[in-house]
Design a protein around this motif. Structure first.
Motif, mmCIF file in Angstrom:
data_model
loop_
_atom_site.group_PDB
_atom_site.id
_atom_site.type_symbol
_atom_site.label_atom_id
_atom_site.label_comp_id
_atom_site.label_asym_id
_atom_site.label_seq_id
_atom_site.Cartn_x
_atom_site.Cartn_y
_atom_site.Cartn_z
ATOM 1 N N CYS A 27 22.876 41.136 67.972
ATOM 2 C CA CYS A 27 23.691 40.332 67.057
ATOM 3 C C CYS A 27 24.486 39.277 67.824
ATOM 4 O O CYS A 27 24.614 38.132 67.371
ATOM 5 C CB CYS A 27 24.644 41.239 66.273
ATOM 6 S SG CYS A 27 23.830 42.278 65.043
ATOM 7 N N ILE A 28 25.017 39.656 68.980
ATOM 8 C CA ILE A 28 25.741 38.697 69.810
ATOM 9 C C ILE A 28 24.815 37.565 70.237
ATOM 10 O O ILE A 28 25.179 36.375 70.172
ATOM 11 C CB ILE A 28 26.334 39.390 71.049
ATOM 12 C CG1 ILE A 28 27.416 40.403 70.642
ATOM 13 C CG2 ILE A 28 26.907 38.355 72.012
ATOM 14 C CD1 ILE A 28 28.659 39.785 70.056
ATOM 15 N N LEU A 29 23.605 37.908 70.662
ATOM 16 C CA LEU A 29 22.651 36.895 71.112
ATOM 17 C C LEU A 29 22.244 35.966 69.975
ATOM 18 O O LEU A 29 22.148 34.746 70.164
ATOM 19 C CB LEU A 29 21.411 37.569 71.708
ATOM 20 C CG LEU A 29 21.611 38.266 73.053
ATOM 21 C CD1 LEU A 29 20.335 38.979 73.469
ATOM 22 C CD2 LEU A 29 22.025 37.259 74.120
ATOM 23 N N VAL A 30 21.999 36.525 68.793
ATOM 24 C CA VAL A 30 21.647 35.690 67.635
ATOM 25 C C VAL A 30 22.791 34.734 67.316
ATOM 26 O O VAL A 30 22.580 33.547 67.038
ATOM 27 C CB VAL A 30 21.320 36.567 66.412
ATOM 28 C CG1 VAL A 30 21.199 35.699 65.154
ATOM 29 C CG2 VAL A 30 20.020 37.327 66.635
ATOM 30 N N GLY A 31 24.014 35.241 67.371
ATOM 31 C CA GLY A 31 25.171 34.391 67.114
ATOM 32 C C GLY A 31 25.267 33.254 68.119
ATOM 33 O O GLY A 31 25.575 32.103 67.753
ATOM 34 N N ILE A 32 25.005 33.541 69.396
ATOM 35 C CA ILE A 32 25.056 32.510 70.427
ATOM 36 C C ILE A 32 23.995 31.445 70.179
ATOM 37 O O ILE A 32 24.255 30.237 70.289
ATOM 38 C CB ILE A 32 24.873 33.143 71.820
ATOM 39 C CG1 ILE A 32 26.104 33.978 72.186
ATOM 40 C CG2 ILE A 32 24.638 32.070 72.880
ATOM 41 C CD1 ILE A 32 25.950 34.770 73.473
ATOM 42 N N VAL A 33 22.789 31.883 69.822
ATOM 43 C CA VAL A 33 21.704 30.935 69.554
ATOM 44 C C VAL A 33 22.071 30.009 68.394
ATOM 45 O O VAL A 33 21.858 28.780 68.457
ATOM 46 C CB VAL A 33 20.388 31.689 69.255
ATOM 47 C CG1 VAL A 33 19.328 30.725 68.734
ATOM 48 C CG2 VAL A 33 19.889 32.391 70.507
ATOM 49 N N ILE A 34 22.614 30.562 67.321
ATOM 50 C CA ILE A 34 22.998 29.752 66.167
ATOM 51 C C ILE A 34 24.094 28.760 66.545
ATOM 52 O O ILE A 34 24.046 27.578 66.177
ATOM 53 C CB ILE A 34 23.458 30.652 65.007
ATOM 54 C CG1 ILE A 34 22.275 31.428 64.444
ATOM 55 C CG2 ILE A 34 24.123 29.827 63.905
ATOM 56 C CD1 ILE A 34 22.647 32.430 63.377
ATOM 57 N N ALA A 35 25.087 29.227 67.306
ATOM 58 C CA ALA A 35 26.184 28.346 67.721
ATOM 59 C C ALA A 35 25.666 27.213 68.600
ATOM 60 O O ALA A 35 26.071 26.050 68.432
ATOM 61 C CB ALA A 35 27.249 29.151 68.455
ATOM 62 N N VAL A 36 24.762 27.524 69.528
ATOM 63 C CA VAL A 36 24.209 26.495 70.411
ATOM 64 C C VAL A 36 23.406 25.481 69.611
ATOM 65 O O VAL A 36 23.534 24.258 69.807
ATOM 66 C CB VAL A 36 23.334 27.144 71.511
ATOM 67 C CG1 VAL A 36 22.515 26.086 72.247
ATOM 68 C CG2 VAL A 36 24.207 27.910 72.492
ATOM 69 N N TRP A 37 22.569 25.961 68.694
ATOM 70 C CA TRP A 37 21.730 25.057 67.888
ATOM 71 C C TRP A 37 22.587 24.118 67.038
ATOM 72 O O TRP A 37 22.367 22.901 67.031
ATOM 73 C CB TRP A 37 20.808 25.881 66.989
ATOM 74 C CG TRP A 37 20.044 25.030 66.007
ATOM 75 C CD1 TRP A 37 18.911 24.304 66.241
ATOM 76 C CD2 TRP A 37 20.389 24.804 64.628
ATOM 77 N NE1 TRP A 37 18.526 23.641 65.104
ATOM 78 C CE2 TRP A 37 19.408 23.932 64.095
ATOM 79 C CE3 TRP A 37 21.412 25.261 63.807
ATOM 80 C CZ2 TRP A 37 19.440 23.501 62.766
ATOM 81 C CZ3 TRP A 37 21.445 24.836 62.485
ATOM 82 C CH2 TRP A 37 20.469 23.972 61.978
ATOM 83 N N LEU A 38 23.563 24.668 66.336
ATOM 84 C CA LEU A 38 24.389 23.839 65.457
ATOM 85 C C LEU A 38 25.249 22.875 66.266
ATOM 86 O O LEU A 38 25.403 21.701 65.887
ATOM 87 C CB LEU A 38 25.275 24.728 64.586
ATOM 88 C CG LEU A 38 26.164 24.002 63.567
ATOM 89 C CD1 LEU A 38 25.324 23.138 62.631
ATOM 90 C CD2 LEU A 38 26.997 25.006 62.769
ATOM 91 N N THR A 39 25.799 23.328 67.366
ATOM 92 C CA THR A 39 26.613 22.447 68.202
ATOM 93 C C THR A 39 25.784 21.305 68.760
ATOM 94 O O THR A 39 26.236 20.154 68.814
ATOM 95 C CB THR A 39 27.252 23.242 69.358
ATOM 96 O OG1 THR A 39 28.001 24.337 68.824
ATOM 97 C CG2 THR A 39 28.175 22.363 70.182
ATOM 98 N N GLN A 40 24.557 21.611 69.170
ATOM 99 C CA GLN A 40 23.665 20.563 69.677
ATOM 100 C C GLN A 40 23.383 19.523 68.607
ATOM 101 O O GLN A 40 23.433 18.305 68.875
ATOM 102 C CB GLN A 40 22.354 21.183 70.166
ATOM 103 C CG GLN A 40 21.348 20.172 70.698
ATOM 104 C CD GLN A 40 21.809 19.489 71.960
ATOM 105 O OE1 GLN A 40 22.216 20.124 72.922
ATOM 106 N NE2 GLN A 40 21.754 18.158 71.980
ATOM 107 N N ARG A 41 23.089 19.965 67.399
ATOM 108 C CA ARG A 41 22.828 19.028 66.304
ATOM 109 C C ARG A 41 24.040 18.137 66.045
ATOM 110 O O ARG A 41 23.900 16.926 65.835
ATOM 111 C CB ARG A 41 22.486 19.806 65.023
ATOM 112 C CG ARG A 41 21.137 20.498 65.032
ATOM 113 C CD ARG A 41 20.001 19.477 64.900
ATOM 114 N NE ARG A 41 20.113 18.701 63.682
ATOM 115 C CZ ARG A 41 19.617 19.060 62.499
ATOM 116 N NH1 ARG A 41 18.974 20.228 62.401
ATOM 117 N NH2 ARG A 41 19.733 18.292 61.445
ATOM 118 N N ARG A 42 25.212 18.729 66.070
ATOM 119 C CA ARG A 42 26.432 17.963 65.792
ATOM 120 C C ARG A 42 26.749 16.986 66.925
ATOM 121 O O ARG A 42 27.205 15.866 66.678
ATOM 122 C CB ARG A 42 27.599 18.930 65.552
ATOM 123 C CG ARG A 42 27.500 19.650 64.206
ATOM 124 C CD ARG A 42 28.449 20.840 64.121
ATOM 125 N NE ARG A 42 29.840 20.477 64.339
ATOM 126 C CZ ARG A 42 30.639 19.940 63.431
ATOM 127 N NH1 ARG A 42 30.167 19.676 62.212
ATOM 128 N NH2 ARG A 42 31.904 19.665 63.710
#
Length: 318
Positions: A27-42
């Motif tokens: 769950c921690i890893l999935v959260g990190i992946v989502i945060a990285v993806w969204l931050t990159q897009r922004r």
């Protein structure tokens, strides 16, 4: 007697060959992946290069994990330091125990170092990260569910959480089958709702330069203070009758209010780039030998150098 309720998962891990995979860690890893993806897009919307957030995350994530674990262990000393204790367990992150406040402080230090190295404005990165961080924390709370932790007082509500009476944090004196408030679920909903709300407010008010981060501090800090107040497995430190985590959460919310007011009063111009002045990556046109297949690569070059390369390209194709 247990009626409609939320059962605790029967397992918290599974094996693949000799490896043990913990759902909390996943769950921690999935959260990190989502945060990285969204931050990159922004950040890309502000002109940042693709993959820049990975470079920053390579600093921020390890710093954040170390800080989060350190804060947790320090505020729960009786869980790790006692006669016959296995001190190696202070490092067992997969068993649960990452404090967000330590993670924010240390992770912020790691991110600041990386932003300095890459020429990214720290406020641009922090604002881009804020919504994704809330999504990541929501998934982290789902990991708490698998570890049978993060719950509040007894309840008769249909969404009460089942916790086995053998759980070390089960309140003494309560009968087996008692249901508890699922604080992990409450905080998941709070974080996800906050992420969408912050994105909406950001667009309506055109927030920037730390103002989005300030909203994150206000939203998360105020909600976390309330959830910590309801929590049954608190930290072991108190001050003026308040748990350490409640005080920390309130300080985060107050810091957010101060940051937002200060930044709004500064009335800074809206930045055109995520990079600091002079650190924007340039695009150099390099023409191959046959003059038919120009290659484009990022590089730090002056405007004059780019113009010179373009002139050479035109001369070679006329």
């Amino acid at each position: 007697m247990v009626h409609a309720s939320i059962p605790s998962p029967p397992i918290s891990s599974f094996n693949i060959g000799p490896l043990t995979i913990h759902f909390y860690a996943l769950c921690i890893l999935v959260g990190i992946v989502i945060a990285v993806w969204l931050t990159q897009r922004r950040l890309e919307n502000q002109g940042a290069e693709k993959g820049i957030v990975i470079d920053i995350a390579l600093w921020a994530v390890p710093f954040g994990i170390i800080g989060g674990r350190f804060y947790h262990v320090v505020t729960h000393p009786n869980d790790y330091f006692f006669a016959g204790a296995d001190l190696w367990k202070t490092l067992y992150v997969w068993e649960g125990g990452l404090a967000i406040f330590g993670g924010i402080i240390f992770g912020g230090i790691g991110a600041f170092i990386a932003c300095q190295r890459k020429g990214i404005r720290f406020w641009a990165f922090a604002d881009a990260l804020a919504p994704g961080l809330l999504f990541a924390q929501a998934f982290g709370r789902f990991g708490n569910y698998f570890n049978h932790e993060l719950y509040g007082g007894p309840t008769t509500l249909p969404w009460g959480l089942q916790i086995e009476s053998t759980n070390a944090a089960f309140p003494p004196g309560l009968p087996a089958g008692t249901l508890f408030h699922p604080l992990f679920l409450y905080e998941m909903i709070w974080n996800i709702g906050g992420a969408f709300l912050i994105i909406y407010i950001e667009r309506r008010l055109r927030l920037h330069s730390g103002e989005v981060l300030a909203l994150y501090f206000i939203w998360y800090g105020s909600g976390r203070a309330f959830f910590e107040w309801l929590r049954l497995d608190p930290t072991e430190f108190t001050f003026l009758g308040l748990k350490a985590n409640v005080i920390a959460a309130l300080l985060v919310a107050i810091a957010g209010i101060i940051l937002f007011v200060v930044q709004r009063r500064r009335n800074l111009p809206y930045p055109e780039s995520a990079y600091r002045p002079g650190r924007e990556p340039a695009v150099v046109v390099r023409v191959s030998d046959d003059r038919q297949h120009p290659e484009v690569e990022p590089a730090e070059a002056s405007t004059g150098a780019i113009a010179s390369e373009l002139d050479k390209t035109r001369q070679g194709t006329e």
